[in-house]
Design a protein around this motif. Sequence first.
Motif, mmCIF file in Angstrom:
data_model
loop_
_atom_site.group_PDB
_atom_site.id
_atom_site.type_symbol
_atom_site.label_atom_id
_atom_site.label_comp_id
_atom_site.label_asym_id
_atom_site.label_seq_id
_atom_site.Cartn_x
_atom_site.Cartn_y
_atom_site.Cartn_z
ATOM 1 N N GLU A 27 -0.627 7.027 -4.859
ATOM 2 C CA GLU A 27 0.547 6.520 -5.567
ATOM 3 C C GLU A 27 1.779 6.508 -4.654
ATOM 4 N N VAL A 28 1.987 7.602 -3.931
ATOM 5 C CA VAL A 28 3.120 7.680 -3.006
ATOM 6 C C VAL A 28 2.967 6.620 -1.916
ATOM 7 N N LEU A 29 1.760 6.517 -1.380
ATOM 8 C CA LEU A 29 1.507 5.536 -0.323
ATOM 9 C C LEU A 29 1.839 4.129 -0.812
ATOM 10 N N ASP A 30 1.354 3.764 -1.990
ATOM 11 C CA ASP A 30 1.602 2.417 -2.530
ATOM 12 C C ASP A 30 3.096 2.153 -2.719
ATOM 13 N N LYS A 31 3.808 3.148 -3.239
ATOM 14 C CA LYS A 31 5.246 2.961 -3.498
ATOM 15 C C LYS A 31 6.042 2.874 -2.189
ATOM 16 N N LEU A 32 5.648 3.673 -1.195
ATOM 17 C CA LEU A 32 6.337 3.606 0.100
ATOM 18 C C LEU A 32 6.045 2.281 0.807
ATOM 19 N N VAL A 33 4.826 1.783 0.681
ATOM 20 C CA VAL A 33 4.497 0.479 1.276
ATOM 21 C C VAL A 33 5.340 -0.615 0.627
ATOM 22 N N GLU A 34 5.540 -0.511 -0.676
ATOM 23 C CA GLU A 34 6.383 -1.468 -1.395
ATOM 24 C C GLU A 34 7.807 -1.470 -0.810
ATOM 25 N N LEU A 55 8.634 -0.337 2.173
ATOM 26 C CA LEU A 55 8.497 -0.783 3.568
ATOM 27 C C LEU A 55 8.592 -2.303 3.669
ATOM 28 N N LYS A 56 7.967 -2.990 2.715
ATOM 29 C CA LYS A 56 7.931 -4.455 2.746
ATOM 30 C C LYS A 56 9.153 -5.088 2.081
ATOM 31 N N GLY A 57 10.065 -4.256 1.575
ATOM 32 C CA GLY A 57 11.246 -4.775 0.886
ATOM 33 C C GLY A 57 12.277 -5.365 1.850
ATOM 34 N N GLU A 58 13.364 -5.817 1.275
ATOM 35 C CA GLU A 58 14.412 -6.490 2.048
ATOM 36 C C GLU A 58 15.341 -5.522 2.783
ATOM 37 N N ASP A 59 15.475 -4.307 2.285
ATOM 38 C CA ASP A 59 16.444 -3.361 2.830
ATOM 39 C C ASP A 59 15.863 -2.628 4.041
ATOM 40 N N MET A 60 16.434 -2.883 5.201
ATOM 41 C CA MET A 60 15.920 -2.309 6.456
ATOM 42 C C MET A 60 16.012 -0.783 6.493
ATOM 43 N N GLU A 61 17.130 -0.236 6.071
ATOM 44 C CA GLU A 61 17.288 1.227 6.104
ATOM 45 C C GLU A 61 16.230 1.904 5.241
ATOM 46 N N ASN A 62 16.004 1.358 4.063
ATOM 47 C CA ASN A 62 14.982 1.921 3.179
ATOM 48 C C ASN A 62 13.591 1.749 3.781
ATOM 49 N N ALA A 63 13.370 0.610 4.408
ATOM 50 C CA ALA A 63 12.065 0.357 5.040
ATOM 51 C C ALA A 63 11.815 1.375 6.157
ATOM 52 N N TYR A 64 12.851 1.690 6.950
ATOM 53 C CA TYR A 64 12.698 2.696 8.003
ATOM 54 C C TYR A 64 12.333 4.056 7.405
ATOM 55 N N ALA A 66 10.856 4.586 4.542
ATOM 56 C CA ALA A 66 9.484 4.488 4.029
ATOM 57 C C ALA A 66 8.485 4.640 5.181
ATOM 58 N N ALA A 67 8.771 4.006 6.311
ATOM 59 C CA ALA A 67 7.891 4.123 7.486
ATOM 60 C C ALA A 67 7.811 5.576 7.940
ATOM 61 N N ARG A 68 8.947 6.252 7.919
ATOM 62 C CA ARG A 68 8.976 7.674 8.290
ATOM 63 C C ARG A 68 8.072 8.483 7.355
ATOM 64 N N GLY A 69 8.215 8.249 6.054
ATOM 65 C CA GLY A 69 7.397 8.954 5.077
ATOM 66 C C GLY A 69 5.913 8.663 5.257
ATOM 67 N N LEU A 70 5.594 7.399 5.444
ATOM 68 C CA LEU A 70 4.189 7.010 5.623
ATOM 69 C C LEU A 70 3.590 7.638 6.879
ATOM 70 N N ALA A 71 4.360 7.673 7.946
ATOM 71 C CA ALA A 71 3.868 8.234 9.205
ATOM 72 C C ALA A 71 3.568 9.724 9.071
ATOM 73 N N ALA A 72 4.324 10.399 8.232
ATOM 74 C CA ALA A 72 4.167 11.852 8.081
ATOM 75 C C ALA A 72 3.072 12.232 7.073
ATOM 76 N N MET A 73 2.592 11.258 6.320
ATOM 77 C CA MET A 73 1.575 11.530 5.298
ATOM 78 C C MET A 73 0.198 11.756 5.914
ATOM 79 N N GLU A 74 -0.600 12.575 5.232
ATOM 80 C CA GLU A 74 -2.013 12.658 5.582
ATOM 81 C C GLU A 74 -2.716 11.493 4.880
ATOM 82 N N HIS A 75 -3.864 11.096 5.407
ATOM 83 C CA HIS A 75 -4.660 10.009 4.794
ATOM 84 C C HIS A 75 -3.805 8.754 4.579
#
Length: 174
Positions: free
Chosen positions: A34-41, A43-52, A54-63
């Motif tokens: 669920e977290v992965l899906d929401k962060l990917v959403e 990440l793909k959004g229009e706001d660059m700061e939020n996307a960065y 999200a990328a940080r969160g995704l990179a730190a996640m396991e699996h």
Amino acid sequence: MAQDIDLLIQKMCDKQEEEAFIYADQLAEIGGEEVLDKLVEVLKGEDMENAYLAARGLAAMEHNDAALDPLLEVIHDKQNKMRNGNFVQALEGFDLSDKFVDVLRIYLFGNFKASLLAKEYLDYTEFDITPRVIRKAEKHWKHFQNNSANDQEFDIKKQEVVEILGEMKDMFDE
């Protein structure tokens, strides 16, 4: 739990939040699909700061394997070329062993920061190399050669890529 995740996403994306990265880190700790899906959403959004973030969160996640292709899409998006260094930095949190061609593309076509980071990955990642991977890499190399100024940067990349491709071909010639 879903409410907690939504609240953390909301706080992470709040422009008034001075330490929004803390929420990205908390989301990474929670992890899960669920977290992965929401962060990917995000990440793909229009706001660059939020996307960065999200990328940080995704990179730190396991699996986080399922987030690698969406992250690479964002990195390769031509609109992000001059601002994708933070996305490329996030790749360090992923298994890149199957992504040699993507990393090579970032090295060849990325901005200064992205290219520098990609070179690190090329030098220190153990990639799964097949003859098909080599052919795809050569295709991107030819494209780069045909579409680049013949300058000092080109000469440096040429030296690097010719060496890398040569070493890879040698693996299959032996």
